[in-house]
Scaffold this active site. Structure first.
Site, PDB file in Angstrom:
ATOM      1  CD  GLU A  33      -2.425   1.855   0.379  1.00 49.15           C
ATOM      2  OE1 GLU A  33      -2.443   3.088   0.211  1.00 49.15           O
ATOM      3  OE2 GLU A  33      -3.037   1.055  -0.360  1.00 49.15           O
ATOM      4  CE1 TYR A 214     -24.349   5.494   2.622  1.00 57.07           C
ATOM      5  CE2 TYR A 214     -25.325   6.326   0.590  1.00 57.07           C
ATOM      6  CZ  TYR A 214     -24.232   5.829   1.285  1.00 57.07           C
ATOM      7  OH  TYR A 214     -23.023   5.662   0.648  1.00 57.07           O
TER       8      TYR A 214
END
Length: 393
Positions: A33, A214
């Site tokens: 990463e 949401y």
């Protein structure tokens, strides 16, 4: 190939899910990463049964239940009147029909659950601040990571829309600006009047823009994504701060509920980014190197399937590598199994970008048809079983 070592460029949702699926299938995995840590980036995402099937298979159900929100349904509303144009059930209805839940979750919370699971696996190495900048193939795949060389039997580029692995395979090719700029922000639920946000995934459709909201984190915060057609600003970054007054101008005249959400946004969580994508690719890999997720099929967020497609990729990739003796043959079969489905979602998301923003008589016709389309789309998306695809395809 029942064992081997797989190198993964990219420690996002797709890369980490692939690592877990491969480890579960008997492989050793090294994940590289580029960031200094697996940090909390992005905002909310929706996880439908086609991908929660995979996450539950990996043992993540308790972590998801603790971090996520279970919506009761999805709905489309008119930008000014607030009238419900169409709706569809989620919640227990979806679980009964497809066997797995539909979650709303913060991207950082999902990433944390994946990292914690990977850290528990003795088969997975996690390397941060480690960017794969190139590779070559011989008897083994050699990945070049900050001056060091790492060898494996396969290399998976899960390193996003600007994938270095993709460039190494096919050359440089800039993604396409879609003409849409997205705002994202979080609103503490305690700031809002009771009942203003229903336990739904709600999309408000308006001329040349739309607004989605949401709940996340067990209903304690509301995730907002606000998409506007714009030109002249094409910065593609999850962390580019946005100006509150510009957002207010963009949604001036919209329903009072939208104004309340904007007025109560956390100014420290207000960001905007230019939405880019690519056309579906005819090939994803070569030899023992392939791509996964946004590296091969970057998807606009207008079907809520971008993360789901990467998670499905991970399961199918692991299934193919586990079942086939030849790595190149396994990777070719993986992309053959996935290419049509992911291209359909890419093209459907592009199409929705136009449909959501229609005006005049076209918008009226769209609203008349909206209540008919949801069930067919859900069936096609949610029924898919990525865990069995490599055995049946």
């Amino acid at each position: 190939m029942a064992s081997g070592r797989v190198l993964i460029a990219g420690g996002g949702i797709g890369g980490l899910t692939a690592a877990l699926c491969l480890a579960e299938a008997g492989f050793e995995v090294a994940v590289f990463e580029r960031s200094a840590d697996f940090g909390e980036i992005g905002a909310g995402i929706q996880l439908s049964p086609n991908c929660t099937r995979v996450l539950h298979h990996l043992g993540l159900a308790p972590a998801l239940a603790a971090r996520a929100f279970l919506p009761e349904g999805g709905e489309f509303r008119a930008w000014k009147s607030g009238k419900v144009i169409g709706s569809s059930p989620l919640g227990q209805t979806v679980r009964d029909e497809y066997g797995f839940p539909y979650y709303h979750i913060h991207r950082g919370d999902l990433l944390r659950a994946l990292v914690e699971a990977a850290e528990r696996s003795s088969a997975i190495e996690l390397h941060t601040a480690s960017e794969v900048t190139g590779f070559d193939q011989g008897g083994k795949v050699r990945a070049y990571v900050d001056g060091a060389v790492h060898e494996g039997d396969a290399l998976v580029g899960a390193d996003g829309i600007h994938s270095a692995v993709r460039t190494g395979l096919f050359g440089a090719d800039a993604p396409r600006f879609t003409g849409n700029v997205a705002w994202r922000a979080l609103v503490p639920a305690e700031r809002l009047p009771t009942g203003l946000v229903r336990p739904m995934a709600t999309a408000w459709w308006g001329p040349h823009k739309h607004f989605v909201h949401y709940y996340l984190r067990s209903g304690t915060v509301v995730n907002c994504v606000c998409v506007v057609e714009k030109t002249g600003w094409e910065v593609e970054s999850w962390t580019e701060p946005g100006e509150f007054e510009e957002l207010k101008r963009d949604f001036a005249g919209w329903h009072d509920d939208i104004q309340a959400l904007i007025d109560n946004m956390d100014p420290n969580s207000l960001y905007k980014w230019a939405l880019h994508d690519r056309a579906p690719m005819p090939r994803w890999g070569e030899g023992a190197v392939t791509l996964l997720g946004d590296a091969c099929h970057p998807t606009l967020p207008f079907m809520a399937q971008g993360a789901a497609m990467a998670i499905e990729d991970a399961a199918v990739l692991a299934g193919c590598l586990a079942a086939d003796e030849s790595v190149p043959a396994a990777l070719k079969r993986y992309e053959d199994l996935r290419r049509q489905r992911t291209a359909g979602v890419q093209n459907g998301s592009r199409r929705n970008a136009k449909i959501f923003h229609l005006t005049g008589i076209k918008a009226w016709l769209r609203n008349r048809a909206a209540s008919q389309a949801g069930g067919r789309t859900a069936e096609r998306l949610f029924r898919y079983d990525a865990l069995q695809a490599a055995q049946t395809g």
